[in-house]
Design an enzyme around this catalytic site. Sequence first.
Site, mmCIF file in Angstrom:
data_model
loop_
_atom_site.group_PDB
_atom_site.id
_atom_site.type_symbol
_atom_site.label_atom_id
_atom_site.label_comp_id
_atom_site.label_asym_id
_atom_site.label_seq_id
_atom_site.Cartn_x
_atom_site.Cartn_y
_atom_site.Cartn_z
ATOM 1 N N ARG A 66 0.971 -1.261 -0.089
ATOM 2 C CA ARG A 66 0.011 0.167 -0.019
ATOM 3 C C ARG A 66 1.025 1.260 -0.114
ATOM 4 O O ARG A 66 0.314 2.261 -0.370
ATOM 5 C CB ARG A 66 -0.940 -0.003 1.087
ATOM 6 C CG ARG A 66 -2.113 -1.015 0.927
ATOM 7 C CD ARG A 66 -3.041 -1.214 2.181
ATOM 8 N NE ARG A 66 -2.247 -1.858 3.337
ATOM 9 C CZ ARG A 66 -2.344 -2.913 3.540
ATOM 10 N NH1 ARG A 66 -3.038 -3.841 2.849
ATOM 11 N NH2 ARG A 66 -1.836 -3.538 4.681
ATOM 12 N N GLU A 103 4.747 -10.760 14.937
ATOM 13 C CA GLU A 103 4.375 -11.348 16.203
ATOM 14 C C GLU A 103 4.942 -12.851 16.242
ATOM 15 O O GLU A 103 5.384 -13.173 17.500
ATOM 16 C CB GLU A 103 2.706 -11.172 16.432
ATOM 17 C CG GLU A 103 2.221 -11.322 17.690
ATOM 18 C CD GLU A 103 0.619 -10.986 17.664
ATOM 19 O OE1 GLU A 103 0.209 -10.770 16.329
ATOM 20 O OE2 GLU A 103 0.190 -11.556 18.537
HETATM 21 P P1 AMP Z 1 4.414 -2.918 11.648
HETATM 22 O O1 AMP Z 1 5.598 -3.393 10.837
HETATM 23 O O2 AMP Z 1 3.868 -3.972 12.503
HETATM 24 O O3 AMP Z 1 4.423 -1.756 11.852
HETATM 25 O O4 AMP Z 1 3.272 -3.117 10.379
HETATM 26 C C1 AMP Z 1 3.054 -2.432 9.401
HETATM 27 C C2 AMP Z 1 2.614 -3.056 8.178
HETATM 28 O O5 AMP Z 1 1.503 -3.937 8.333
HETATM 29 C C3 AMP Z 1 2.183 -1.880 7.082
HETATM 30 O O6 AMP Z 1 2.670 -2.274 5.901
HETATM 31 C C4 AMP Z 1 0.636 -2.010 7.336
HETATM 32 O O7 AMP Z 1 0.039 -1.893 5.963
HETATM 33 C C5 AMP Z 1 0.245 -3.413 7.808
HETATM 34 N N1 AMP Z 1 -0.549 -3.563 8.981
HETATM 35 C C6 AMP Z 1 -0.393 -3.655 10.326
HETATM 36 N N2 AMP Z 1 -1.100 -3.576 10.911
HETATM 37 C C7 AMP Z 1 -2.235 -2.936 10.511
HETATM 38 C C8 AMP Z 1 -3.685 -2.791 10.687
HETATM 39 N N3 AMP Z 1 -3.992 -3.009 11.781
HETATM 40 N N4 AMP Z 1 -4.305 -2.356 9.534
HETATM 41 C C9 AMP Z 1 -3.942 -2.252 8.390
HETATM 42 N N5 AMP Z 1 -2.656 -2.589 8.226
HETATM 43 C C10 AMP Z 1 -1.756 -2.954 8.757
#
Ligand code: AMP
Length: 182
Positions: A66, A103
Amino acid sequence: MQLSATERKIIENSIRDIKDFPKPGIIFKDITTLLNDKQAYGVLMNHLYQKYKSYNLDYVAGIDARGFIFGAALAQMLGIGFVPIRKKGKLPYTTISEKYALEYGVDEIEVHLDAFSGIQDAKVLLIDDLIATGGTANAAAKLIHQAGATCVEACFVIGLSFLDGIATLKETTEVYTLVEVN
Ligand code: AMP
């Protein structure tokens, strides 16, 4: 360059919450409804353009997938190049890669070795739709550095501020979020 309260509301209202996707307990922030809404998408892209036009950026780098939508559009508006940071195994030329913790388990993202080599000491804006734990964005910022460029700021449409991703990423680069979810 501040987002007005009205503009922020327009963007916030266009994002759809999907409960329990992709698994129970997660509220997925669905930005397809933002993209579908020409006013919200326009307000967002215009704000990003107005904010970043004075940064003298050389590239916008977007995170798979995205981050490509916002990043590629912004790069065109700014008149600069776009670099995709992709999930492992998708880029055809020589890559450098970075693993990051999920996770459960690990994931890996990659960038082309020569992605920023057209401009010496390139100044890069990193962009994605959302920051949660910050694992993906931290790995992406490391890749930009390893590829010989500087990540001057990381920008997200949505920041989940109940997680410590934003605070952690701030140790590495400037962080800007348009909408924060508490
Ligand atoms: P992180 O590495 O945990 O910061 O996760 C970020 C990535 O996961 C991004 O590319 C987001 O598009 C996706 N992502 C994580 N959590 C969500 C959420 N609650 N809603 C939409 N996309 C998420």
